[in-house]
Design a protein around this motif. Sequence first.
Motif, short mmCIF file in Angstrom:
data_model
loop_
_atom_site.label_atom_id
_atom_site.label_comp_id
_atom_site.label_asym_id
_atom_site.label_seq_id
_atom_site.Cartn_x
_atom_site.Cartn_y
_atom_site.Cartn_z
N THR A 210 0.84 -1.20 0.00
CA THR A 210 0.00 0.00 0.00
C THR A 210 0.87 1.25 0.00
N ILE A 211 1.89 1.26 0.83
CA ILE A 211 2.80 2.41 0.85
C ILE A 211 3.50 2.55 -0.49
N SER A 212 3.87 1.44 -1.10
CA SER A 212 4.52 1.49 -2.42
C SER A 212 3.61 2.12 -3.46
N GLN A 213 2.30 1.84 -3.40
CA GLN A 213 1.35 2.44 -4.34
C GLN A 213 1.30 3.96 -4.15
N HIS A 214 1.32 4.39 -2.90
CA HIS A 214 1.30 5.83 -2.63
C HIS A 214 2.61 6.48 -3.07
N LEU A 215 3.72 5.82 -2.84
CA LEU A 215 5.02 6.34 -3.28
C LEU A 215 5.04 6.46 -4.81
N LYS A 216 4.45 5.49 -5.49
CA LYS A 216 4.39 5.53 -6.95
C LYS A 216 3.63 6.76 -7.43
N ALA A 217 2.50 7.06 -6.79
CA ALA A 217 1.71 8.24 -7.19
C ALA A 217 2.50 9.53 -6.96
N LEU A 218 3.22 9.60 -5.85
CA LEU A 218 4.03 10.80 -5.56
C LEU A 218 5.20 10.91 -6.54
N LYS A 219 5.75 9.77 -6.90
CA LYS A 219 6.87 9.78 -7.85
C LYS A 219 6.38 10.17 -9.25
N GLU A 220 5.22 9.68 -9.65
CA GLU A 220 4.66 10.04 -10.97
C GLU A 220 4.41 11.53 -11.06
N ALA A 221 4.04 12.15 -9.95
CA ALA A 221 3.81 13.60 -9.92
C ALA A 221 5.13 14.35 -9.74
N GLU A 222 6.22 13.60 -9.64
CA GLU A 222 7.57 14.15 -9.50
C GLU A 222 7.79 14.90 -8.19
N LEU A 223 6.94 14.64 -7.19
CA LEU A 223 7.12 15.29 -5.89
C LEU A 223 8.23 14.63 -5.08
N ILE A 224 8.49 13.35 -5.38
CA ILE A 224 9.59 12.65 -4.74
C ILE A 224 10.45 11.99 -5.81
#
Length: 105
Positions: free
Chosen positions: A52-66
């Motif tokens: 679940t955390i990985s899915q959230h990290l993926k969304a943040l990475k796709e938005a280039e925030l991380i």
Amino acid sequence: MPLSYTQEEEALAAIAKALAHPVRIRILKLLAGHACCFTGELTGLIPMAQSTISQHLKALKEAELIQGEISPPKVKYCINRERWEQAKELFGAFFDFEGDGGCCS
């Protein structure tokens, strides 16, 4: 005729979409307070499954925030400072917009 959007509108929408979940806000707060963080550390700080955390990290990475760096067997994440500054500017400009005040005043 399809509606076209400015680059700023597209960027603001992508960032807003990535911020639209409380877990992602929590992840960003945790990362902002550290130089970097490994995925496993996040699961210790946020009581959720690794997947679940990985899915959230993926969304943040796709938005280039991380941004992430693979250091087998772990992945290290940190705030993308350039995009972070852009987000602050975009949201600042958006919330500073006053309009003409004629609609509901």
